[in-house]
Write an enzyme that holds these catalytic residues in place. Structure first.
Site, PDB file in Angstrom:
ATOM      1  N   SER A 184       0.874  -1.440  -0.170  1.00 32.36           N
ATOM      2  CA  SER A 184       0.021   0.068  -0.226  1.00 32.36           C
ATOM      3  C   SER A 184       0.972   0.880   0.170  1.00 32.36           C
ATOM      4  O   SER A 184      -0.249   2.095  -0.172  1.00 32.36           O
ATOM      5  CB  SER A 184      -0.717   0.114   1.654  1.00 32.36           C
ATOM      6  OG  SER A 184      -0.138   0.008   2.877  1.00 32.36           O
ATOM      7  N   LYS A 192       0.055   3.407   7.188  1.00 29.98           N
ATOM      8  CA  LYS A 192      -0.648   5.087   5.678  1.00 29.98           C
ATOM      9  C   LYS A 192       0.262   6.145   6.166  1.00 29.98           C
ATOM     10  O   LYS A 192       0.707   6.436   6.829  1.00 29.98           O
ATOM     11  CB  LYS A 192      -1.673   4.957   5.980  1.00 29.98           C
ATOM     12  CG  LYS A 192      -2.500   3.429   5.751  1.00 29.98           C
ATOM     13  CD  LYS A 192      -2.694   2.910   4.000  1.00 29.98           C
ATOM     14  CE  LYS A 192      -3.294   1.634   3.792  1.00 29.98           C
ATOM     15  NZ  LYS A 192      -3.424   0.400   4.743  1.00 29.98           N
TER      16      LYS A 192
END
Lengths: 189, 189
Positions: free
Chosen positions: B109, B146
């Site tokens: 990601s 993230k």
DNA sequence: TATTTTAGTAAACATTTGTTCACCTTGTCA
DNA sequence: TGACAAGGTGAACAAATGTTTACTAAAATA
């Protein structure tokens, strides 16, 4: 286990690049008998943070290491004490210190494999490499950092970037390998 | 400057995590008078590889460091002795060891910013972060790594990936920051 | 060439080191 | 409650440490 005192020793080592002697620990800890230090140190040895060979004290790898966590699965990191792993970065990254040096990357020709401008790569000096290795090489007397490739069959070796904007480089005369990239490190901020 | 002997000391330190005593250097070097060691060490101190405080010997940062090269421009790396810089990886990467730990990355990601599956990130424990920081956070009780973002104006904070295949994550209830990524390291092979 | 500096040997020495022993206090737990 | 281990004090000690001094041989330098 007096983790607090161990941290004092750790930061002493960080600052002075050596362990304090027992007498120094004495004042660092605020104790007044060397024997208390002796006993505390004995526990740290038992716990694997320090070691001793013919009565000379030294840290172990564990002493320097940071806890290494991993995700069990998308969701939860392993935080449990018993599952902890420890890793010393210097030891992990540099296998052959005598033959290694660092190179600050410029250009974006390797962006495709996550090596960006400003990153630092750890290079091990050697004159041979395998296809797929990222190499520091001199191609027709020009220095460059690229990926080594080999043509099918008994093919020539050549260099490619990891960025579609750069064409492959076929040596006109010679391709001299100088070292291979063993690791990349990037600092944020 | 007996670079050869210094390398003996370096590899002793690598193995034992401490400097050899003068008597130990005596046999390591194959000399027979402690005074020769004394003089050699004195030179290393002058050259900045070792230091001494109240007659206790210790390495300096330079002792551990690897030469750091840079490209002057597309073409030539700076190899000249006088332009050499030195860098100790541990010190460079870990500014705050007490509050730092390592995390092995999984998932792609963050591939867009060059953080891949299997990379190791160095995380510093803290509960606040700035937009743009890569954070280890718990979003609605779910752990994730993230990029932190903030909506314009007096906006909410939320998380985004660095990969178009993942949608932004807006917390339903709470977004708890656990640490920020200070560095990435990746080893090849 | 003559001269100075450097790198080594050898012995002596005060200081500091890590270790040990006996003893005391405190909290743990059976 | 009593016993016991754990954590601390204080003193004593052999062994090892880094330093110093004097001397020698080789190498660099003028």
């Amino acid at each position: 286990m007096r983790e607090d005192l161990l941290n004092i020793v750790k930061s002493f080592f960080r600052k002075n690049k050596r362990l304090p002697s027992y007498s120094e620990m004495l004042s660092l800890f605020g104790f007044s008998s060397k024997n208390s230090v002796f006993k505390i140190v004995r526990n740290w040895i038992k716990a694997g943070f320090l070691k001793k060979e013919n009565s000379k004290l030294a840290p172990t790898t564990k002493f320097f290491s940071l806890p290494l966590l991993g995700f069990v699965r998308a969701g939860f990191p392993i935080l449990a004490e018993e599952n902890k792993n420890y890793l010393s970065l210097d030891e992990y990254l540099i296998e052959n210190p005598e033959a290694s040096f660092l190179l600050k990357v410029n250009g974006d020709s390797l962006a495709g494999i996550g090596i960006f401008e400003g990153d630092i790569v750890i290079i091990e000096r050697k004159t041979n490499a395998s296809p797929g290795d990222v190499v520091l090489a001199q191609i027709d007397k020009e220095w460059t950092l690229k990926i080594l490739r080999k043509e099918r069959g008994f093919g020539r070796t050549f260099l490619v970037a990891a960025n579609p904007r750069y064409p492959p480089l076929y040596p006109r005369f010679e391709l001299q390998i100088y070292g291979v990239v063993k690791a990349v490190i990037r600092k944020f901020n």
